[in-house]
Design a protein around this motif. Structure first.
Motif, short mmCIF file in Angstrom:
data_model
loop_
_atom_site.label_atom_id
_atom_site.label_comp_id
_atom_site.label_asym_id
_atom_site.label_seq_id
_atom_site.Cartn_x
_atom_site.Cartn_y
_atom_site.Cartn_z
N MET A 1 0.84 -1.20 0.00
CA MET A 1 0.00 0.00 0.00
C MET A 1 0.87 1.25 0.00
O MET A 1 0.92 1.99 -0.95
N SER A 26 -1.93 -3.07 3.48
CA SER A 26 -3.33 -2.84 3.80
C SER A 26 -3.72 -3.60 5.06
O SER A 26 -3.40 -4.78 5.22
N LYS A 153 -6.25 5.74 2.88
CA LYS A 153 -5.83 4.37 2.62
C LYS A 153 -4.74 3.98 3.62
O LYS A 153 -4.63 2.83 4.02
#
Length: 288
Positions: A1, A26, A153
Motif C-alpha cells: 500500500m 493494507s 488508505k
C-alpha cells in the motif's frame, strides 16, 4: 500500500534521513520506533510532503507522491494525525471536521460527519465550540475524526499517546488495532471485540518513557480517551487501512503492532515482525 524507498532529507544542509526504506500493507499496523531525535517525526513529515526529500521514492499503491504537495497526497489517500494534534483552535468543531472532507474536495459528505459524531458523541455536543477550548482528550477525538473524513488508505499517527497517562494507553491501543482493520463507513458492521493481547509484557524498565515536561491528561479527559478506543473498535471488518505509527511506549507497540522498524541517527537499523522484537534489540536501540 505505502512503499518508501531510499528516502533522504536534510535540514539546513544537515542530513536528517539517510536512505529510509519501509512499507505498510493494507490492514496492518507498522510501528516506527526509536529514541528521541532520531528522525521518526521527520520521516512522517517527509511522507506527507511537509519536508522536501533530497532523494527517494514514496508510493501509495502505484502513485508516486514525491512531486505532489501535501494536499494532493491527502487526496491520494494519506491521512495524518500529527504530534500535538494540530486542530485549528479558532475554528469550531464542525469546521475542523469538515476540513477533512475539503482535503478531498468533496462538498457532500453523505452522512459521514454523522458517522464520526456517532463514534465520538461528545463532539456532537460541541459542534459550535472552538477547537481551542476542548480538552486534550476531546482534541484527540477531533483530530482522529478529521483524519477519518479524508478517507485514508494509509493513516500516519505521530505519538498518539503523548501526554496520556500509562494506565489508559491500552484503551487507545485497542483503537489503533481496530482502525487498522477498517475504514469509515456510514453503516458499518459491528463486530465483537477480540480478547486482550496475549503478548507477554516487557519489563517496564526497558520501556522508553515520554519526554520530561509532557502533561498527563487530567481526570476529565480519561473518559474521552476511552471513547476513542471504543469508537474505533466499531470501525472493524470493513475496508482495511494501513497505519504507520510513531510511538515511544514499547508496550503499546507490542500490543497494537504487526511489524516494526527502528531508527537511529536517521537510518533504519532494525526491522521485523513484532514477535521478533526481542530483549537484545530493545536494549540496543530503545532503552534510555
Amino acid at each position: 500500500m505505502l512503499s518508501v524507498s531510499n528516502l533522504a532529507a536534510s535540514y539546513q544542509g544537515s542530513r536528517i534521513l539517510r536512505d529510509i526504506s519501509l512499507n505498510v500493507g493494507s490492514g496492518e499496523v507498522v510501528c516506527l520506533m526509536g529514541r528521541n531525535g532520531v528522525g521518526k517525526s521527520t520521516t512522517l513529515k517527509t511522507i506527507t510532503g511537509l519536508v522536501k526529500p533530497d532523494r527517494g521514492s514514496i508510493k501509495l499503491a502505484t502513485t508516486e507522491l514525491v512531486d505532489l504537495g501535501p494536499d494532493a497526497r491527502a487526496r491520494a489517500g494519506l491521512g495524518y494525525v500529527p504530534q500535538g494534534r494540530d486542530i485549528f483552535p479558532a475554528l469550531t468543531v464542525n469546521e475542523n471536521l469538515r476540513l477533512g472532507a475539503l482535503a478531498q474536495r468533496r462538498k457532500h459528505l453523505n452522512g459521514e460527519v454523522d458517522r464520526v459524531l456517532e463514534l465520538f458523541p461528545v463532539l456532537k455536543e460541541m459542534l459550535r465550540r472552538k477547537g481551542g477550548v476542548l480538552s486534550g482528550g476531546q482534541q484527540q477525538q477531533l483530530a482522529i475524526g478529521r483524519a477519518l473524513l479524508t478517507h485514508p488508505k494509509v493513516l500516519l499517527l505521530d505519538e498518539p499517546t503523548e501526554g496520556i497517562q500509562p494506565n489508559i494507553i491500552d484503551q487507545i491501543g485497542e483503537t489503533i488495532k481496530k482502525l487498522s482493520a477498517q475504514g469509515l463507513k456510514k453503516n458499518p458492521r459491528v463486530a465483537p471485540s477480540p480478547p486482550a493481547s496475549q503478548i507477554e509484557k516487557v519489563d517496564q524498565k526497558a520501556v522508553p518513557m515520554p519526554n520530561k515536561g509532557q502533561t498527563d491528561l487530567n481526570a476529565e479527559d480519561r473518559p474521552y480517551v476511552a471513547e476513542i478506543g471504543a469508537a474505533i473498535k466499531r470501525l472493524k471488518e470493513e475496508d482495511g487501512i494501513g497505519i504507520l505509527l510513531v510511538e515511544q511506549y514499547l508496550d503499546f507497540c507490542l500490543e497494537v503492532g504487526d511489524r516494526f522498524y527502528i531508527m537511529d541517527r536517521g537510518s533504519i537499523v532494525a526491522q521485523g515482525a513484532i514477535p521478533e522484537l526481542n530483549e537484545d534489540i530493545i536494549k540496543q536501540h530503545l532503552t534510555v
